[in-house]
Design an enzyme around this catalytic site. Structure first.
Site, PDB file in Angstrom:
ATOM      1  N   ARG A 138      64.065  -8.946  31.754  1.00  0.00           N
ATOM      2  CA  ARG A 138      62.622  -8.763  31.536  1.00  0.00           C
ATOM      3  C   ARG A 138      62.374  -8.072  30.188  1.00  0.00           C
ATOM      4  NH1 ARG A 138      62.428  -6.052  36.970  1.00  0.00           N
ATOM      5  NH2 ARG A 138      62.286  -7.738  38.493  1.00  0.00           N
ATOM      6  N   HIS A 144      60.916   0.777  42.252  1.00  0.00           N
ATOM      7  CA  HIS A 144      62.162   1.564  42.353  1.00  0.00           C
ATOM      8  C   HIS A 144      61.877   2.965  42.897  1.00  0.00           C
ATOM      9  CE1 HIS A 144      64.028  -0.873  38.756  1.00  0.00           C
ATOM     10  NE2 HIS A 144      64.337  -1.428  39.919  1.00  0.00           N
ATOM     11  N   ASN A 170      67.264  -5.380  53.405  1.00  0.00           N
ATOM     12  CA  ASN A 170      66.605  -5.643  52.135  1.00  0.00           C
ATOM     13  C   ASN A 170      66.532  -7.164  51.983  1.00  0.00           C
ATOM     14  OD1 ASN A 170      65.812  -5.882  49.507  1.00  0.00           O
ATOM     15  ND2 ASN A 170      67.378  -4.505  48.661  1.00  0.00           N
ATOM     16  N   GLU A 215      69.855   3.752  47.491  1.00  0.00           N
ATOM     17  CA  GLU A 215      68.571   3.360  48.081  1.00  0.00           C
ATOM     18  C   GLU A 215      68.703   3.100  49.584  1.00  0.00           C
ATOM     19  OE1 GLU A 215      68.261   0.764  44.516  1.00  0.00           O
ATOM     20  OE2 GLU A 215      66.126   0.895  44.908  1.00  0.00           O
ATOM     21  N   ARG A 248      63.237  -2.447  53.401  1.00  0.00           N
ATOM     22  CA  ARG A 248      62.715  -2.216  52.057  1.00  0.00           C
ATOM     23  C   ARG A 248      61.536  -3.161  51.858  1.00  0.00           C
ATOM     24  NH1 ARG A 248      64.691  -4.520  46.431  1.00  0.00           N
ATOM     25  NH2 ARG A 248      63.398  -3.225  45.106  1.00  0.00           N
TER      26      ARG A 248
END
Ligand code: AMP
Length: 436
Positions: free
Chosen positions: A268, A207, A33, A411, A118
């Site tokens: 965010r 996601h 990743n 993940e 990823r």
């Protein structure tokens, strides 16, 4: 730390590969990743899904770079740390390869089946994991304008890994892939179609690897197949997103063209009237880049109360801090709106699943998000909700029509599973959709 290019450090003898043994089928997957200044990695043994090692290289390019490598075989060992400048991703990956080699898990091993990457943005084109060819890499590059922060780092990670093991299949697992099943009614913004199409402006969602994994695990927890259940997945980490999954297919998700849309997140804003941005430009004199930083990095929980860690926010609330309390209420209000909206989108909801750092650990968030939703068939049992466990579990009382669950996400495992499945069945069928 200057090994020759395209070389990997030779392994120490492998812990599970005796010299007299017959040749072993490749069964390990390295998951990478790559962020703009970091690389996270995990090496998994796909025979039993066990982790062999994991690591993180951070602050790449700075004097204070750091690599933390954690061996996980045979009960594991203490993490090892390297500090000092790691100039770029190439050096970072080579340093990681050296650490793996020192554990007998070198990337030169014939036991390594593939590297799974990823990749944040796959646009409309990639709806499934894909073996990386030159053409695929070009397409990921073509998507840089819609993922300027993420895709360049992912591309760097891919190129570095290719240089290290050019003979090995490298697979891209896209964050957007799971959401490509969204109907047009959910995926399109109500703006001029020509402008939208010219600039590929639509809702892609992110996601996706987590939403796919968690919705499948939730079905398993209910003793059903994914096709039999409708699930609302709430991925609440520092970034946060919700998805509505009908019979195993994503039909709606809260993030859009970028990860900025939707829920209130750590830093965010999530949903906001787009006119706020014009206002900030015209009235506050801010540039597009300044507004970008404000909404992505200085908003959400951190903007509302100065902290983005839910543990700290709960502590402040317990001490009577009103600013933290209001930030929490705004966070929960948005979450509830999405649960209600997705209930309407799905028509019938079988389960709501909480996942990621906040969703898995913050019982007060789960309790507050579901409070008052009895009319929707949703409730949380206080004692079940207070249990801490790494296992998927139900937290709703037996009488509730909708199961409420905590389902830890994974993940890396999902990327490894998808990568291994693809290389095991050969890569003739890497699905590529029509161009977007
Ligand atoms: P993630 O992005 O999934 O790694 O989630 C990171 C976030 O999870 C942190 O910023 C915290 O807000 C939250 N978190 C992690 N552990 C806990 C905990 N024990 N209780 C509450 N929130 C937590």
């Amino acid at each position: 730390m200057t090994p020759a290019p395209s070389s990997v450090p030779p392994s120490a003898p492998s812990p599970d590969h005796e010299s007299t043994a017959a040749p072993v089928e490749p069964h390990r997957v390295l998951v990478l990743n790559s962020g703009s200044s970091s690389v996270k990695y995990q090496l998994l043994d796909m025979r039993d899904r066990s982790r062999l090692a994991s690591g993180l290289v951070e602050r790449i390019g700075e004097e204070t770079s750091r690599l933390v490598h954690t061996p996980l075989t045979g009960g594991g060992a203490e993490p090892r740390e390297r500090t000092g400048r790691i100039a770029d991703h190439d050096e970072a990956l080579k340093a990681a390869a050296e650490e793996l080699a020192a554990d007998g898990l070198g990337l030169d091993s014939p036991e390594l089946a593939a590297i799974g990457h990823r990749v944040v943005h796959g646009g409309l084109r990639f709806s499934a994991p894909t073996v990386i060819t030159d053409e695929v890499l070009k397409e990921i590059e073509r998507l840089v304008p819609v993922a300027p922060l993420h895709n360049p780092a992912n591309i760097t990670g891919i190129r570095t890994a290719q240089a290290l093991r050019p003979d090995l299949p490298q697979v891209a697992v896209f964050d957007t892939a799971f959401h490509t099943t969204m109907p047009e009614a959910a995926a399109r913004y109500a703006i001029d179609v020509e402008t939208a199409d010219a600039h590929r402006i639509r809702r892609y969602g992110f996601h996706g690897t987590s939403h796919a994994y968690v919705s499948r695990k939730t079905a398993e927890l209910l003793g059903k197949t994914p096709e039999e259940v409708n699930v609302i997945v709430l991925h609440l980490g520092n970034g946060a997103s919700a998805s509505a999954v009908a019979g195993g297919r994503c039909v709606e998700t809260s993030m859009g063209l970028t990860p900025l849309e939707g829920l209130v997140m750590g830093t965010r804003s999530g949903d906001i009237d787009p006119a706020v941005t014009f206002h900030l430009k015209r009235v506050a004199g801010m540039s597009a880049d300044e507004i970008d930083v404000l909404l992505n990095k200085k908003s959400g929980l951190v903007g509302l109360c100065g902290d983005n860690d839910m543990r700290v926010i709960r502590r402040r609330i317990d001490e009577g801090d009103e600013q933290a309390s209001l930030a929490f209420d705004i966070y929960i209000h948005r979450l509830k709106k999405y649960i209600g909206a997705y209930t309407a989108v799905l028509g019938r909801v079988d389960a709501v699943a909480f996942t990621a750092g906040v969703g898995e650990n913050a019982a007060p968030v789960r309790e507050a998000a579901i409070a008052g939703l009895e009319e929707l068939g949703m409730a949380v049992d206080a004692s079940l909700n207070s249990v801490r466990s790494p296992q998927p579990r139900l937290i709703s009382p037996e009488y509730a029509r909708v199961a409420v669950a905590v389902v830890p996400t994974d993940e890396e495992l999902e990327i490894a599973e998808q990568t291994f499945a693809l290389v095991s069945r050969g890569n003739a069928d890497s699905p590529v959709h029509s161009d977007n």
